[in-house]
Design an enzyme around this catalytic site. Structure first.
Site, mmCIF file in Angstrom:
data_model
loop_
_atom_site.group_PDB
_atom_site.id
_atom_site.type_symbol
_atom_site.label_atom_id
_atom_site.label_comp_id
_atom_site.label_asym_id
_atom_site.label_seq_id
_atom_site.Cartn_x
_atom_site.Cartn_y
_atom_site.Cartn_z
ATOM 1 C CD GLU A 113 26.734 32.225 -105.612
ATOM 2 O OE1 GLU A 113 26.101 32.253 -104.547
ATOM 3 O OE2 GLU A 113 26.518 31.386 -106.517
ATOM 4 C CD GLU A 133 21.399 33.204 -106.933
ATOM 5 O OE1 GLU A 133 22.570 32.856 -107.133
ATOM 6 O OE2 GLU A 133 21.055 34.399 -106.774
#
Length: 255
Positions: A113, A133
């Site tokens: 990200e 995640e």
């Protein structure tokens, strides 16, 4: 101690993640440092381009340090960790200077990200990208399902976020997410950045704003920044300020 360092090489600024013992995972201190450096860089007219890299070649960044968020209460996790991270990554994405992420190693989760918040990316051939995640019971929280969706096809993001598949450097290049593969990504990024030096700094900045407005990257602010820059160069603006200071009625001419 983990940190983000800022170095200068003439018109090039190099931001370096320095937490190699934990594969450059991001701590609250590193996030605060990134935000402070972005503020300083935006005000430094001598900087033409920012390179974001990391210590070591195993990982560019493997995401957020689990020790920093693992024990947070749900409200604090959402309010502090996720929203603060978003604000800081947005600050990097909207930097007025062009930015290049230098991926010398793997970029996972928050590390991917972070790289996505840069304008372009240069990557080592052996590095991979991932959104792992869900494997620790959470979801991407710093734009992995938002900004990344503007740069990669939906099925590819789902492969990573839902099925845990890694994206190879070669495939990332073919998809246009990466600008170049290089055994020495930092040298390759320097070469790309040097091409900026013969261009107009102001034109480069405005072109970035225009592209971001078209891509939906904070489009309202980008449109107002472009319009405000244009109007600030007008004679009417100068007259308006002068009249206000002199406490008189302005004489606008439309120029």
């Amino acid at each position: 101690m983990s940190a983000i360092h800022l170095d200068r090489e003439g018109p090039l600024a190099i931001l370096r993640l320095d937490n190699p013992a934990k594969l450059n995972s991001l701590t609250p201190e590193m996030l605060s440092g990134l935000e402070a450096h972005c503020d300083a860089l935006d005000r430094d007219d001598g900087v033409r381009c920012v390179l974001l890299t990391a210590e070591g070649d195993r990982a560019f960044c493997t995401g957020a340090d689990i020790n920093a968020w693992g024990d947070l209460a749900p409200a604090d996790f959402a309010r502090r960790w996720v929203r603060d991270g978003h604000r800081i990554f947005d600050r990097l994405a909207r930097l007025s200077k062009p930015t290049i992420a230098v991926l010398t190693g793997h970029a996972f989760g928050g590390g991917l990200e972070l790289a996505t918040a840069c304008d372009i990316r240069v990557m080592a051939p052996a590095a991979t990208l991932a959104l792992p995640e869900t494997g620790v019971g959470i979801v991407p929280g710093w734009s992995g399902t938002q900004r990344l969706m503007r740069l990669l096809p939906e099925p590819v993001v789902k492969e990573m976020a839902l099925f845990g598949r890694r994206l190879s450097a070669e495939r990332a290049l073919a998809l246009g997410f990466v600008a170049e593969l290089a055994e020495d990504p930092l040298s390759a990024a320097r070469s790309i950045a040097e091409r900026l030096l013969g261009t107009s700094p102001r034109a480069t900045e405005v072109a970035k704003y225009m592209i971001h407005a078209a891509a939906g990257e904070d489009a309202p602010a980008m449109v107002e920044a472009l319009a405000s820059g244009m109007i600030a160069a007008s004679a009417d603006k100068q007259e308006g300020v002068a009249a206000f200071r002199a406490k008189r009625k302005p004489n606008f001419t439309g120029a």
